[in-house]
Design an enzyme around this catalytic site. Structure first.
Site, short mmCIF file in Angstrom:
data_model
loop_
_atom_site.label_atom_id
_atom_site.label_comp_id
_atom_site.label_asym_id
_atom_site.label_seq_id
_atom_site.Cartn_x
_atom_site.Cartn_y
_atom_site.Cartn_z
N HIS A 1 3.07 6.76 1.99
CA HIS A 1 2.40 7.31 0.81
C HIS A 1 1.61 6.29 -0.02
O HIS A 1 0.73 6.67 -0.79
CB HIS A 1 3.46 7.98 -0.07
CG HIS A 1 2.90 8.95 -1.07
ND1 HIS A 1 1.56 9.11 -1.32
CD2 HIS A 1 3.53 9.82 -1.89
CE1 HIS A 1 1.39 10.02 -2.25
NE2 HIS A 1 2.57 10.48 -2.62
N THR B 1 -3.81 9.72 -8.76
CA THR B 1 -3.27 10.96 -9.31
C THR B 1 -3.02 10.84 -10.81
O THR B 1 -3.03 9.75 -11.38
CB THR B 1 -1.93 11.34 -8.64
OG1 THR B 1 -0.98 10.29 -8.88
CG2 THR B 1 -2.10 11.56 -7.16
#
Length: 546
Positions: free
Chosen positions: A244, A378
């Site tokens: 990730h 994000t």
């Protein structure tokens, strides 16, 4: 916003991903499931060859900067920087902090294949040209036969579990046993590969079994440091696993979704063979290139270390409770008729479900992309609000009228939608708080408020994955999930006492949910929470039912 660099990204990579020392196996990595019920073939190596060939074509497009840029609402460009990190990279463990390393294309243009604990280098190109799917299948068939004839040792079959261990432990083991000789060369081959293919010898049947397998395998069948891993099962089904830190879920999801769409028109599977459609290409291999098996030397003390990591990894796998469910009563079509944002609608359903499941509210995280900014990652959408609580309480109030409940839902949804838009353009709070905390810590400034803010647990960690991101023409008849719905993917819980929830709206009448929790937590249960989500969907449906 594209002209502005998202200034948090470097610190986010360093402190949110690379500085923490815990295992990334379930706490960080993610997975993606392919088709819901459809499968073009049940032959493992044929399907693997078709998908790998399509993935390699994506790599070539990205490498030549021919990958189509994405536009928000068809107008506003999104930062495509993360796509440059899908291939040929590696997360290197460090004693104090990890780092991402990428290699020149002339060092990485091959595939690393894992099968039953054995590792192989498989060439993808010959004389600068991508091999055909049939030629790739030949290599994969050779690997399966080779491992059958010469199984790996116990130590070799559990080496991947080292990447599931705590990062400092893995870094020390890497330096002790993999810094010289044959082991160094073999590890280097893994690290520099374009991506990994796992040819699993199992065939998980339920969506939950497939999801868990893709996320962690048996604890020793995924190399968790590699940015992109494709998994092909013995029944022909496929999925994706990804580390990730290099990028966020929508990017590998987009790459995989693009390949599944192209597969329907570009690949033909026949009687256990594979070939490219609409060409004179043969289903037999022209170039029969032998894969190269990686060798390992078991140094004194190494077996014990690998065994310890394998036991810890297996324990973590057993502790994960994952339930993937298809809610097929209604979907986006009905929600739009109710004149409510589909994402807000589902988020409110999750709030109602959590309230019933835990008899209280919990801090809720929903991921929002920040790719309107250059290098953006994000931002956090804080779903839990006064408005969401008011809606939930109205649903629990036997005296509240249907009209009052609908009004509360729309007020909460409007607030959620506004916060979502604010998060996309840098007007939310969490990355600002994170930046202030990092700056304060670096300056030696003690802030009880920032410590408290950063220490709060996300008991409900959520994310929506788009059903389709590819450009028009990728899928037959521009299918949006009606005929070929994708199950999408998920992740582990955000904390040991909470839930991780990923959801995907497929077509007009289908919603997939992926709910994760820890078996070791007595207060959570993924199956129970999934049932509460279904109950919330049903109760909210009845608000608008004629």
């Amino acid at each position: 916003y594209q002209r502005r660099v998202h200034g948090v990204s470097d610190w986010w990579l360093k402190y949110a991903y690379h500085r923490p020392r815990g295992s990334i196996q379930i706490a960080s990595n993610c997975y993606g499931i392919g088709h819901y019920k459809y499968s073009p073939t049940d032959h493992q190596t044929a399907r693997a060859a078709g998908i790998v060939w399509l993935i390699a074509k994506v790599y070539l497009k990205i490498d030549k900067e021919q990958w189509e840029p994405m536009l928000l609402n068809g107008i506003v460009p999104l930062c495509m920087d993360q796509y440059s990190r899908v291939f040929g990279g590696y997360r290197v463990p460090g004693k104090d902090m990890d780092k991402l390393r990428y290699y020149d294309r002339n060092e990485t243009e091959y595939l690393l294949v894992m099968h039953k604990g054995a590792y192989f280098r498989v060439e993808l190109f010959k004389d600068g040209k991508l091999l055909s799917p049939a030629e790739l299948q030949y290599s994969f068939d050779v690997i399966i036969k080779s491992v059958k004839d010469d199984p790996p040792s116990q130590v070799e079959s559990h080496l991947a579990a080292l990447t599931a261990d705590e990062r400092s432990t893995w870094a020390s083991v890497r330096e002790q046993f993999f810094s010289t000789g044959i082991n160094r060369l073999s590890l280097k081959t893994i690290e520099r590969s374009l991506f990994i293919l796992c040819l699993d010898d199992e065939s998980p049947s339920t969506l939950s079994q497939i999801g868990a397998s893709l996320l962690h395998g048996n604890g020793s069948t995924r190399w968790f440091d590699k940015p992109l891993t494709i998994v092909a099962y013995s029944n022909g089904k496929t999925g994706v696993h990804f580390e990730h830190s290099w990028g966020d879920g929508p990017v590998p999801a987009h790459v995989f979704e693009h390949c599944l769409g192209r597969e329907l028109t570009e690949i033909i599977y026949e009687n256990g063979t594979v070939r490219v459609a609409n060409t004179s290409g043969s289903a037999s291999a022209v170039h029969k290139i032998m894969p190269q098996r990686l060798l390992w030397v078991t140094a004194p003390g190494m077996a014990q270390v690998v065994s310890a990591s394998a036991l810890k990894s297996k324990s973590a796998c057993d502790d994960l409770h994952l339930v993937v469910h298809a809610h097929d009563k209604y979907g986006k079509g009905f929600i739009k008729k109710a004149k409510v944002s589909p994402d807000a609608y589902i988020q409110m359903a999750l709030q109602l479900a959590f309230r019933r499941d835990q008899n209280r509210y919990g801090l809720t995280y929903e991921s929002s992309m920040a790719r309107l900014f250059k290098e953006g990652r994000t931002e956090t959408i804080r779903t839990l609000s006064k408005q969401s609580c008011a809606f939930v309480e109205s649903m629990l109030d036997p005296n509240a009228t249907k009209e009052q409940k609908i009004k509360a839902l729309k007020v909460a949804s409007e607030r959620h939608t506004k916060y979502s838009k604010d998060a996309m353009i840098g007007r939310a709070v969490d990355r600002h708080l994170f930046t202030l905390y990092v700056a304060a810590t670096g300056m030696g400034f003690d802030s009880p408020f920032l410590k408290k803010a950063m220490g709060m647990k996300w008991e409900l960690s959520t994310s929506q994955v788009a059903q389709r991101q590819s450009i028009k023409g990728t899928w037959p008849n521009n299918d949006q999930g009606e005929k070929y719905p994708l199950v999408s993917g998920g992740f582990g819980p955000g904390c040991d006492t909470g839930y991780g929830v990923s959801y995907c709206i497929a077509g007009e009448n289908l919603i997939f949910t992926h709910v994760s929790s820890k078996n070791s937590c007595s207060s959570t249960n993924s199956e129970r929470f999934t049932n509460e989500i279904a109950r919330a969907f049903e109760d909210m449906y009845n608000l608008f039912k004629d």
